[in-house]
Design an enzyme around this catalytic site. Sequence first.
Site, PDB file in Angstrom:
ATOM      1  N   LYS A 145       0.853  -1.195   0.000  1.00 14.34           N
ATOM      2  CA  LYS A 145       0.000   0.000   0.000  1.00 14.34           C
ATOM      3  C   LYS A 145       0.881   1.234   0.000  1.00 14.34           C
ATOM      4  O   LYS A 145       2.069   1.182   0.350  1.00 14.34           O
ATOM      5  CB  LYS A 145      -0.937   0.009   1.212  1.00 14.34           C
ATOM      6  CG  LYS A 145      -0.245   0.018   2.582  1.00 14.34           C
ATOM      7  CD  LYS A 145       0.194   1.382   3.077  1.00 14.34           C
ATOM      8  CE  LYS A 145       0.876   1.304   4.450  1.00 14.34           C
ATOM      9  NZ  LYS A 145       1.545   2.568   4.846  1.00 14.34           N
TER      10      LYS A 145
ATOM     11  N   ASP B  57      -1.934  -1.573  10.498  1.00 17.34           N
ATOM     12  CA  ASP B  57      -2.273  -1.559   9.074  1.00 17.34           C
ATOM     13  C   ASP B  57      -3.021  -2.809   8.623  1.00 17.34           C
ATOM     14  O   ASP B  57      -3.553  -2.844   7.509  1.00 17.34           O
ATOM     15  CB  ASP B  57      -1.000  -1.421   8.222  1.00 17.34           C
ATOM     16  CG  ASP B  57      -0.370  -0.047   8.327  1.00 17.34           C
ATOM     17  OD1 ASP B  57      -1.043   0.880   8.818  1.00 17.34           O
ATOM     18  OD2 ASP B  57       0.797   0.099   7.918  1.00 17.34           O
TER      19      ASP B  57
END
Length: 273
Positions: free
Chosen positions: A8, A134
């Site tokens: 990401k 995350d």
Amino acid sequence: MILFPNAKINLGLDILRKREDGYHDIETVMVPVPWCDILEIVPAKGTETTLTTSGREVNCPPEKNLVMKAYRALEQQTPIPPVDIYLRKIIPDEAGLGGGSADAAFTLRGLNELFSLGLSDENLADIASGIGADCPFFIYNRPMLCTGTGTEMTPIDLNLKGMTIAIVKPDVSVPTAKAYSKTRPAIPAQSIPDIITRPVAEWQGKLKNDFEPSVFPEYPAISEIKEALMRSGAVYTAMSGSGSSVFGIYESDILADDLSSKFKDCQVFVSKI
């Protein structure tokens, strides 16, 4: 079962305030990108769950790996058979790309599918939140506005289709705690969701990463990469998370070989978004 946990990037990262618990409230938009590890989960040959790693060096014993932590966390929720897990590491570590968190989240998703557990994304995200900040993002794996400590997520409409992303990871590691220790929390004049409604070419100078002012002076190689990506034609470039990778978004095609020749001592990834 073979899965491809992806990385990401962070589009903007505002550090709003320090909390009483010592953590920070932030605002950022996380976006999946197709730089992937390879994860295989198969029924165990023996009676115990095992993890075998290859590719990039993993400097921790199997039980401390987030993949095994994901298996153990799910095992506490519901009985599951032992499995053999094979993880080939490709995404750089300590890069602000969430590779380890992705591996953990995809492990949860894979086990849920492999054993037909029927757990919803919300159930899996709740389990993932206990593994790492995350990790829940990768359960949903779509653009998300992340607030609080980064675990409060709201889907956000963002279309970067047709653009090209380049990610450059220097041979530098930035400890997250150290990066936070030198930041100055503040409420920005404009919020990230407001800025990203504009065309990408208007983001530079407005969409910021609050880690950059403290990280760049100590790690000038990261700052130099950002400047080089801008000179190469990126319409927006920034450090991802607390670093040390830097990404650039391009409106036209670029060649990975061209960037690799400019950043000879770095890991370089280029792909259409």
